[in-house]
Design a protein around this motif. Sequence first.
Motif, short mmCIF file in Angstrom:
data_model
loop_
_atom_site.label_atom_id
_atom_site.label_comp_id
_atom_site.label_asym_id
_atom_site.label_seq_id
_atom_site.Cartn_x
_atom_site.Cartn_y
_atom_site.Cartn_z
N LEU A 194 0.86 -1.18 0.00
CA LEU A 194 0.00 0.00 0.00
C LEU A 194 0.89 1.23 0.00
O LEU A 194 1.90 1.27 0.71
N ALA A 195 0.53 2.24 -0.80
CA ALA A 195 1.29 3.48 -0.85
C ALA A 195 0.38 4.65 -0.51
O ALA A 195 -0.73 4.77 -1.04
N LEU A 196 0.83 5.51 0.40
CA LEU A 196 0.19 6.79 0.69
C LEU A 196 1.00 7.84 -0.07
O LEU A 196 2.16 8.10 0.26
N ILE A 197 0.41 8.42 -1.09
CA ILE A 197 1.14 9.29 -2.00
C ILE A 197 0.57 10.70 -1.98
O ILE A 197 -0.63 10.91 -2.15
N ASN A 198 1.46 11.67 -1.76
CA ASN A 198 1.07 13.07 -1.80
C ASN A 198 1.00 13.53 -3.26
O ASN A 198 2.03 13.73 -3.91
N VAL A 199 -0.21 13.66 -3.76
CA VAL A 199 -0.43 14.17 -5.12
C VAL A 199 -0.68 15.67 -4.99
O VAL A 199 -1.63 16.10 -4.33
N ASN A 200 0.17 16.47 -5.63
CA ASN A 200 0.10 17.92 -5.47
C ASN A 200 0.86 18.60 -6.61
O ASN A 200 1.13 17.95 -7.63
N LEU A 201 1.23 19.84 -6.42
CA LEU A 201 1.94 20.55 -7.48
C LEU A 201 3.32 19.96 -7.76
O LEU A 201 3.89 20.18 -8.83
N HIS A 202 3.86 19.22 -6.81
CA HIS A 202 5.16 18.57 -7.00
C HIS A 202 5.02 17.26 -7.77
O HIS A 202 5.92 16.86 -8.51
N LEU A 203 3.90 16.58 -7.56
CA LEU A 203 3.66 15.29 -8.21
C LEU A 203 2.25 15.31 -8.77
O LEU A 203 1.28 14.96 -8.09
N GLY A 226 -7.68 17.96 1.52
CA GLY A 226 -8.78 17.81 2.45
C GLY A 226 -8.77 18.71 3.66
O GLY A 226 -9.75 18.73 4.41
N ALA A 227 -7.69 19.49 3.90
CA ALA A 227 -7.65 20.31 5.11
C ALA A 227 -7.46 21.80 4.83
O ALA A 227 -7.68 22.62 5.72
N TYR A 228 -7.03 22.15 3.62
CA TYR A 228 -6.75 23.54 3.27
C TYR A 228 -7.37 23.84 1.91
O TYR A 228 -7.47 22.96 1.05
N GLY A 229 -7.76 25.09 1.70
CA GLY A 229 -8.39 25.48 0.45
C GLY A 229 -7.39 26.09 -0.52
O GLY A 229 -6.18 25.85 -0.43
N GLY A 230 -7.89 26.88 -1.45
CA GLY A 230 -7.03 27.57 -2.41
C GLY A 230 -6.91 26.84 -3.73
O GLY A 230 -7.51 25.78 -3.96
N ASN A 231 -6.12 27.41 -4.63
CA ASN A 231 -5.96 26.85 -5.97
C ASN A 231 -5.33 25.47 -5.96
O ASN A 231 -5.65 24.62 -6.79
N ASN A 232 -4.42 25.24 -5.02
CA ASN A 232 -3.80 23.92 -4.94
C ASN A 232 -4.84 22.84 -4.73
O ASN A 232 -4.78 21.76 -5.32
N ARG A 238 -8.86 17.76 -9.18
CA ARG A 238 -8.90 17.41 -10.61
C ARG A 238 -7.97 16.23 -10.89
O ARG A 238 -8.33 15.29 -11.61
N TRP A 239 -6.76 16.28 -10.31
CA TRP A 239 -5.81 15.19 -10.54
C TRP A 239 -6.30 13.88 -9.92
O TRP A 239 -6.09 12.81 -10.49
N HIS A 240 -6.96 13.95 -8.77
CA HIS A 240 -7.52 12.74 -8.16
C HIS A 240 -8.52 12.08 -9.11
O HIS A 240 -8.52 10.86 -9.28
#
Length: 286
Positions: A194-203, A226-232, A238-240
């Motif tokens: 199982l992998a917990l992966i941070n999908v964000n502007l870096h990935l 899930g905890a902070y708003g904004g463009n990110n 969308r990426w999810h």
Amino acid sequence: MAAAASGFPADFVAAGPAAEPVLYKTPSPEAVTFLGHACSYIDLGGSSFVTDPVFEDYSPFHHRTIPPPPDRVYRDTDFILISHAHQDHLSPETLERFPRTATILCPEPSTQHVRDLGFEVVVMRPWEVHRFPGGAVVAVPSHHPGGRSSLKARHDGGALGYIIHTQELTLYYSGDTEYFAGLKQIGERFRPDLALINVNLHLNSVDAVRAIVDLGTPRVVFSHWGAYGGNNAKWTRRWHVELEEILGEVIVPLAVGRSLPLGPFGKPGSGATPSFLASRQPPANK
């Protein structure tokens, strides 16, 4: 259970402090419980781990949109895994909430922010092993800035990911990382179930697919949302959706406050000890 784009479960109704027990259920044993952004509570092999806890606003421009988890959620934590020193991954204010019986594992640049908080602190470097009863935590490289204000991505150990291995299961937490060749090396050495992966502007979604293929993992939970708003947050959602369409059942949606039981994930050899961990000395880094 379905989750709204904000990260709240479908049955959560914002109603001030009274709503808190609905959002954060008590973590299940032998499970991953998602606490928002990059923080998960992992109960595995009789030990408990928390990744990158930050429970408050981390800058004047980044306000937490959900309440922090109550201490009953994380009071049994044995290990706190810090991936790097950026403010949305390392918060001394949040760490003050945790029991001092917990041990912090972190890369060297993070130590200056945690060493005076009263915890046992273990500095980890790529491929170093910290054993616990029934298993081991292994620090693995990530390609990301490691210092508090660092901007240049490197894979020199200033930022880390982590492997948690027991006889039952091997779990990978990416921390923040760009796509880089080291992900394939991690997959070959540890074969994470199982992998917990941070999908964000870096990935982003394209690079996340490459990372998941290189890791060879049969199941993925997304974090860093899930905890902070904004463009990110808008881009991340969308990426999810794109990744769920591409990868199907490989992706396990997990809403804030909910748990994923850690059982067999349908992968041959699940729980087998990687050869890397069978010896006392880690192999040379390639």
